[in-house]
Design a protein around this motif. Structure first.
Motif, PDB file in Angstrom:
ATOM      1  N   VAL A  46     -36.982  29.137  10.649  1.00  0.00           N
ATOM      2  CA  VAL A  46     -37.481  30.132   9.692  1.00  0.00           C
ATOM      3  C   VAL A  46     -38.534  30.969  10.416  1.00  0.00           C
ATOM      4  O   VAL A  46     -39.505  30.427  10.950  1.00  0.00           O
ATOM      5  CB  VAL A  46     -38.099  29.465   8.454  1.00  0.00           C
ATOM      6  CG1 VAL A  46     -38.583  30.519   7.469  1.00  0.00           C
ATOM      7  CG2 VAL A  46     -37.084  28.544   7.789  1.00  0.00           C
ATOM      8  N   THR A  47     -38.358  32.265  10.452  1.00  0.00           N
ATOM      9  CA  THR A  47     -39.241  33.112  11.243  1.00  0.00           C
ATOM     10  C   THR A  47     -40.553  33.428  10.531  1.00  0.00           C
ATOM     11  O   THR A  47     -40.647  33.393   9.309  1.00  0.00           O
ATOM     12  CB  THR A  47     -38.563  34.444  11.619  1.00  0.00           C
ATOM     13  OG1 THR A  47     -38.487  35.283  10.459  1.00  0.00           O
ATOM     14  CG2 THR A  47     -37.173  34.203  12.170  1.00  0.00           C
ATOM     15  N   ASN A  48     -41.550  33.754  11.341  1.00  0.00           N
ATOM     16  CA  ASN A  48     -42.841  34.228  10.847  1.00  0.00           C
ATOM     17  C   ASN A  48     -43.491  35.021  11.963  1.00  0.00           C
ATOM     18  O   ASN A  48     -44.125  34.459  12.843  1.00  0.00           O
ATOM     19  CB  ASN A  48     -43.738  33.064  10.436  1.00  0.00           C
ATOM     20  CG  ASN A  48     -45.026  33.523   9.770  1.00  0.00           C
ATOM     21  OD1 ASN A  48     -45.516  34.622  10.033  1.00  0.00           O
ATOM     22  ND2 ASN A  48     -45.585  32.680   8.925  1.00  0.00           N
ATOM     23  N   ARG A  49     -43.301  36.338  11.946  1.00  0.00           N
ATOM     24  CA  ARG A  49     -43.786  37.167  13.046  1.00  0.00           C
ATOM     25  C   ARG A  49     -45.306  37.153  13.135  1.00  0.00           C
ATOM     26  O   ARG A  49     -45.887  37.409  14.189  1.00  0.00           O
ATOM     27  CB  ARG A  49     -43.261  38.597  12.918  1.00  0.00           C
ATOM     28  CG  ARG A  49     -43.971  39.442  11.898  1.00  0.00           C
ATOM     29  CD  ARG A  49     -43.346  40.791  11.690  1.00  0.00           C
ATOM     30  NE  ARG A  49     -44.235  41.671  10.961  1.00  0.00           N
ATOM     31  CZ  ARG A  49     -44.525  41.527   9.667  1.00  0.00           C
ATOM     32  NH1 ARG A  49     -43.988  40.536   8.989  1.00  0.00           N
ATOM     33  NH2 ARG A  49     -45.357  42.350   9.078  1.00  0.00           N
ATOM     34  N   ARG A  50     -45.999  36.871  12.008  1.00  0.00           N
ATOM     35  CA  ARG A  50     -47.458  36.834  12.029  1.00  0.00           C
ATOM     36  C   ARG A  50     -47.962  35.660  12.861  1.00  0.00           C
ATOM     37  O   ARG A  50     -48.991  35.762  13.522  1.00  0.00           O
ATOM     38  CB  ARG A  50     -47.996  36.768  10.604  1.00  0.00           C
ATOM     39  CG  ARG A  50     -47.792  38.061   9.830  1.00  0.00           C
ATOM     40  CD  ARG A  50     -48.433  38.014   8.461  1.00  0.00           C
ATOM     41  NE  ARG A  50     -48.374  39.314   7.803  1.00  0.00           N
ATOM     42  CZ  ARG A  50     -48.888  39.570   6.608  1.00  0.00           C
ATOM     43  NH1 ARG A  50     -49.484  38.583   5.936  1.00  0.00           N
ATOM     44  NH2 ARG A  50     -48.796  40.767   6.082  1.00  0.00           N
ATOM     45  N   LEU A  51     -47.231  34.558  12.811  1.00  0.00           N
ATOM     46  CA  LEU A  51     -47.587  33.425  13.666  1.00  0.00           C
ATOM     47  C   LEU A  51     -47.425  33.814  15.125  1.00  0.00           C
ATOM     48  O   LEU A  51     -48.286  33.537  15.954  1.00  0.00           O
ATOM     49  CB  LEU A  51     -46.687  32.222  13.360  1.00  0.00           C
ATOM     50  CG  LEU A  51     -47.071  31.304  12.213  1.00  0.00           C
ATOM     51  CD1 LEU A  51     -46.053  30.178  12.106  1.00  0.00           C
ATOM     52  CD2 LEU A  51     -48.471  30.738  12.413  1.00  0.00           C
ATOM     53  N   GLU A  96     -38.808  38.327  21.433  1.00  0.00           N
ATOM     54  CA  GLU A  96     -38.678  37.390  22.550  1.00  0.00           C
ATOM     55  C   GLU A  96     -38.648  35.960  22.035  1.00  0.00           C
ATOM     56  O   GLU A  96     -37.909  35.107  22.549  1.00  0.00           O
ATOM     57  CB  GLU A  96     -39.844  37.583  23.529  1.00  0.00           C
ATOM     58  CG  GLU A  96     -39.791  38.908  24.288  1.00  0.00           C
ATOM     59  CD  GLU A  96     -41.039  39.157  25.125  1.00  0.00           C
ATOM     60  OE1 GLU A  96     -42.003  38.366  24.994  1.00  0.00           O
ATOM     61  OE2 GLU A  96     -41.051  40.125  25.900  1.00  0.00           O
ATOM     62  N   LYS A  97     -39.458  35.692  21.018  1.00  0.00           N
ATOM     63  CA  LYS A  97     -39.489  34.353  20.429  1.00  0.00           C
ATOM     64  C   LYS A  97     -38.174  34.055  19.717  1.00  0.00           C
ATOM     65  O   LYS A  97     -37.695  32.911  19.729  1.00  0.00           O
ATOM     66  CB  LYS A  97     -40.654  34.248  19.447  1.00  0.00           C
ATOM     67  CG  LYS A  97     -40.965  32.822  19.037  1.00  0.00           C
ATOM     68  CD  LYS A  97     -41.361  31.950  20.213  1.00  0.00           C
ATOM     69  CE  LYS A  97     -42.659  32.376  20.851  1.00  0.00           C
ATOM     70  NZ  LYS A  97     -43.092  31.453  21.912  1.00  0.00           N
ATOM     71  N   ALA A 102     -33.058  31.160  19.460  1.00  0.00           N
ATOM     72  CA  ALA A 102     -31.595  31.206  19.417  1.00  0.00           C
ATOM     73  C   ALA A 102     -30.985  30.360  20.532  1.00  0.00           C
ATOM     74  O   ALA A 102     -29.927  29.742  20.350  1.00  0.00           O
ATOM     75  CB  ALA A 102     -31.114  32.649  19.514  1.00  0.00           C
ATOM     76  N   LYS A 103     -31.637  30.318  21.670  1.00  0.00           N
ATOM     77  CA  LYS A 103     -31.137  29.526  22.796  1.00  0.00           C
ATOM     78  C   LYS A 103     -31.140  28.034  22.485  1.00  0.00           C
ATOM     79  O   LYS A 103     -30.399  27.259  23.086  1.00  0.00           O
ATOM     80  CB  LYS A 103     -31.980  29.802  24.046  1.00  0.00           C
ATOM     81  CG  LYS A 103     -31.756  31.179  24.652  1.00  0.00           C
ATOM     82  CD  LYS A 103     -32.663  31.412  25.850  1.00  0.00           C
ATOM     83  CE  LYS A 103     -32.460  32.805  26.422  1.00  0.00           C
ATOM     84  NZ  LYS A 103     -33.378  33.085  27.562  1.00  0.00           N
ATOM     85  N   LYS A 104     -31.974  27.641  21.552  1.00  0.00           N
ATOM     86  CA  LYS A 104     -32.045  26.227  21.166  1.00  0.00           C
ATOM     87  C   LYS A 104     -30.945  25.830  20.193  1.00  0.00           C
ATOM     88  O   LYS A 104     -30.824  24.674  19.827  1.00  0.00           O
ATOM     89  CB  LYS A 104     -33.417  25.928  20.553  1.00  0.00           C
ATOM     90  CG  LYS A 104     -34.576  26.151  21.514  1.00  0.00           C
ATOM     91  CD  LYS A 104     -35.913  25.952  20.814  1.00  0.00           C
ATOM     92  CE  LYS A 104     -37.082  26.267  21.748  1.00  0.00           C
ATOM     93  NZ  LYS A 104     -38.390  26.102  21.079  1.00  0.00           N
TER      94      LYS A 104
END
Length: 261
Positions: A46-51, A96-97, A102-104
């Motif tokens: 689950v993404t969180n660009r602020r983190l 980049e994150k 995605a690679k994982k």
């Protein structure tokens, strides 16, 4: 029942030299063996660009001069230029994150950036969808279902109150609909409204819900027993406690900090 994880079960094996190999054999679907490699295909990012922005700024990596940031900032009026430019500063390290995540090979990635303006989310979604497609990972858009429909994306995750307002025609635009729930009643309602899967939480203590007591594994077990669709535990999930969520009946778990750091 619609299954967001689809049929893809790809495991990553790590040798002593930290080289990642792909295999079609699933050795254990309940364990994350390495913080950098997701072995469990039932782990959802689950993404969180602020983190990401906070971590990037701490490391001095925030970049406001990328082509993507400049193009975005220049599409708005002068009054909002600075604000938009600052907002864009998190996008480069964020993308980049996303590539790293995605690679994982998680079960899927939920692009949860609901605080963005719809037009901005749409542009970000295009970038993230491309990254996920190249990595062979499913991307689930979040909140902005109209933008998802415009983009032809068939997977969406929604707050329950939005799903309640959607028409059947709008729902039928999606093959997969995930819903965030926080009680047994909400879980049942989400299923009745056509959810493919739900997230249930928050299960453990998490900084995202400061001051709020976690609902615990008993709550998770009760939710899992109350519905016939997949349940993903969310909130304070780590490699140390995820197996207990699976034991409680969850299909998988959602992790944010583990992917965004």
């Amino acid at each position: 029942m619609r299954d967001c994880s689809q049929s893809s079960m790809i495991m990553c094996m790590l040798d002593r030299k930290n080289i990642v190999y792909n295999t079609n054999v699933v050795y254990n679907t309940n364990v994350v063996y390495n913080t950098n490699i997701v072995y469990n295909t039932n782990v959802v990012c689950v993404t969180n660009r602020r983190l990401v922005k906070a971590y990037a700024e701490t490391a001095g990596e925030s970049d406001t001069n990328t082509k993507f940031a400049k193009t975005y900032a220049e599409t708005t009026d002068k009054m909002n230029f600075t604000k938009k430019r600052e907002e864009m500063s998190s996008f480069t390290p964020f993308l980049e994150k996303i590539e790293e995540a995605a690679k994982k090979q998680p079960a899927f990635i939920i692009l949860r950036e609901k605080d963005l303006p719809p037009v901005t989310y749409r542009e970000l979604a295009i970038k993230v969808l491309e990254i996920c497609e190249n990595a062979g990972v499913s991307c689930v858009l979040h909140y902005f279902y109209k933008e998802a429909i415009e983009l032809g994306v068939k997977k969406i995750h929604l707050p329950l109150h939005i799903l309640e307002k959607m028409t059947e025609r709008e729902k039928n635009c999606f093959e997969v609909i995930g819903v965030s729930t926080h009680s047994v009643e909400q879980a049942k309602m989400a299923e009745e409204l056509g959810a493919s899967y739900i997230t249930a939480g928050h299960v453990f203590v998490t900084d995202c819900k400061k001051g709020l007591a976690p609902r615990g594994l008993g709550f998770l077990k009760e939710v899992c027993e109350s519905v016939d669709i997949d349940v993903y535990a969310i909130g304070g999930i780590s490699k140390e406690n995820m197996s207990s969520c699976i034991a409680a009946g969850a299909k998988g778990v959602c992790m944010m900090s583990g992917f965004m750091k």
